[in-house]
Design a protein around this motif. Sequence first.
Motif, mmCIF file in Angstrom:
data_model
loop_
_atom_site.group_PDB
_atom_site.id
_atom_site.type_symbol
_atom_site.label_atom_id
_atom_site.label_comp_id
_atom_site.label_asym_id
_atom_site.label_seq_id
_atom_site.Cartn_x
_atom_site.Cartn_y
_atom_site.Cartn_z
ATOM 1 N N ASP A 96 0.822 -1.198 0.000
ATOM 2 C CA ASP A 96 0.000 0.000 0.000
ATOM 3 C C ASP A 96 0.863 1.258 0.000
ATOM 4 O OD1 ASP A 96 -1.800 2.175 1.352
ATOM 5 O OD2 ASP A 96 -3.158 0.585 0.687
ATOM 6 N N PHE A 98 0.081 4.350 0.383
ATOM 7 C CA PHE A 98 -0.206 5.330 1.438
ATOM 8 C C PHE A 98 0.541 4.982 2.712
ATOM 9 C CE2 PHE A 98 -2.862 6.818 5.034
ATOM 10 C CZ PHE A 98 -2.741 8.184 4.809
ATOM 11 N N SER A 134 -0.657 -1.217 -5.650
ATOM 12 C CA SER A 134 -1.216 -0.544 -4.483
ATOM 13 C C SER A 134 -2.685 -0.262 -4.732
ATOM 14 C CB SER A 134 -0.472 0.764 -4.209
ATOM 15 O OG SER A 134 -1.097 1.467 -3.149
ATOM 16 N N HIS A 135 -3.495 -0.476 -3.701
ATOM 17 C CA HIS A 135 -4.914 -0.151 -3.793
ATOM 18 C C HIS A 135 -5.202 1.247 -3.236
ATOM 19 C CE1 HIS A 135 -5.369 -4.192 -5.036
ATOM 20 N NE2 HIS A 135 -5.333 -4.743 -3.839
ATOM 21 N N SER A 136 -4.155 1.935 -2.804
ATOM 22 C CA SER A 136 -4.296 3.308 -2.306
ATOM 23 C C SER A 136 -3.361 4.224 -3.082
ATOM 24 C CB SER A 136 -3.938 3.402 -0.812
ATOM 25 O OG SER A 136 -4.796 2.628 -0.020
ATOM 26 N N ASP A 161 -14.922 10.056 -2.574
ATOM 27 C CA ASP A 161 -13.951 9.016 -2.920
ATOM 28 C C ASP A 161 -14.703 7.699 -3.037
ATOM 29 O OD1 ASP A 161 -11.627 7.566 -3.362
ATOM 30 O OD2 ASP A 161 -11.261 7.264 -1.213
ATOM 31 N N SER A 164 -13.258 3.883 -0.639
ATOM 32 C CA SER A 164 -12.310 4.658 0.172
ATOM 33 C C SER A 164 -11.346 3.813 1.005
ATOM 34 C CB SER A 164 -13.070 5.638 1.082
ATOM 35 O OG SER A 164 -14.101 4.993 1.788
ATOM 36 N N ARG A 165 -11.601 2.532 1.178
ATOM 37 C CA ARG A 165 -10.679 1.592 1.826
ATOM 38 C C ARG A 165 -10.090 2.147 3.130
ATOM 39 N NH1 ARG A 165 -9.438 -2.941 -0.702
ATOM 40 N NH2 ARG A 165 -7.405 -3.147 0.286
ATOM 41 N N ALA A 168 -7.301 7.016 2.650
ATOM 42 C CA ALA A 168 -6.180 7.866 2.249
ATOM 43 C C ALA A 168 -6.641 9.153 1.569
ATOM 44 C CB ALA A 168 -5.241 7.085 1.331
ATOM 45 N N ASN A 232 -10.051 5.459 -7.786
ATOM 46 C CA ASN A 232 -8.856 4.657 -7.990
ATOM 47 C C ASN A 232 -9.216 3.497 -8.922
ATOM 48 O OD1 ASN A 232 -6.212 3.795 -7.647
ATOM 49 N ND2 ASN A 232 -6.298 3.918 -5.409
#
Length: 311
Positions: A96, A98, A134-136, A161, A164-165, A168, A232
């Motif tokens: 990740d 972030f 990365s998912h962020s 967003d 938003s997971r 970030a 994203n």
Amino acid sequence: MSEDSVVSTKFRVLELFAELNDFELDSIEQWICSRSYKKELETKKLMQISERCLVKIGETIKEIVPFEAEMPSETIIPPTVGDQADCNTVNTCHVDEFLYDQDEVVDLVKVGKLKKHYCLDCNSRNVQELTLISHSMSRQSLQYIFKVLLPSDLEDKQILDVGSRLGAVLYGAYYFSNAGTIVGIEMNKEFCDVQNRIISQYSLDNNRIKVINSDVLERSDVVQSADVIIINVLDFFVDIEKHKEMWRFFKKYIKKGSYLVCNRSMADTLSYLDMSEESLNWISICRPSQLENEIFFDIEDCSELFLYTVN
């Protein structure tokens, strides 16, 4: 600063200057002699203060989520189309951005917590480099969105967003902009719990920042009220048909004049989904609103961020 430190700094400056041609060197000299860099330096310091807030949040999140920042309760499936279609569970590792910047990734590799290669056939020398995804968005990408791409004044605007997971984008919008309302919509309750915990622990204004636990397709009201939508890449979380359904939904409900920020060009996304023709003239690529702030960024690191307006 000691005399040795001054000499060391001069050495680094000369090393940099040695790489410039005469025109570039003259431009830098004029910039320094005009003393305009003083104001830009103050802006840079303020940005660093805000970034340190995100670093602290990241350190807290590291303690409450798995190292891969992927929850056991979520389903992640490598995509079958697009620029990430070559990713699979063997050759891909999620790190990740972030939570871990490039320097931290190097440190993780050094201490053996993160591997960068995998064996192709059990002979240790026949290895292939892993694809790190990365998912962020990274902290630098978030700063670039709010300090370069979008307008500086977002006081009366609502930012959304999608997916938003860890939150970030929400934290980036909170610290890097004056956005009036910041909304994250996330299907996974565990991630919503993480975001709400951070909002509470860091005393973020919960009248300004909100988290909604829902599928975005069930909240057309939230999409319709947003002035800025940040999305994203969704490839790992929805199949092709759901992906198409989402973009048709966005086309229907995102209001005209809104900004759309993506970390992959919409031309590529719609082409991969075979939707280019039906989305023709829906959006227009938009010139960054604060180009003067590009001086604070390594542009190559932010080249995969795209700003659009909805027609």
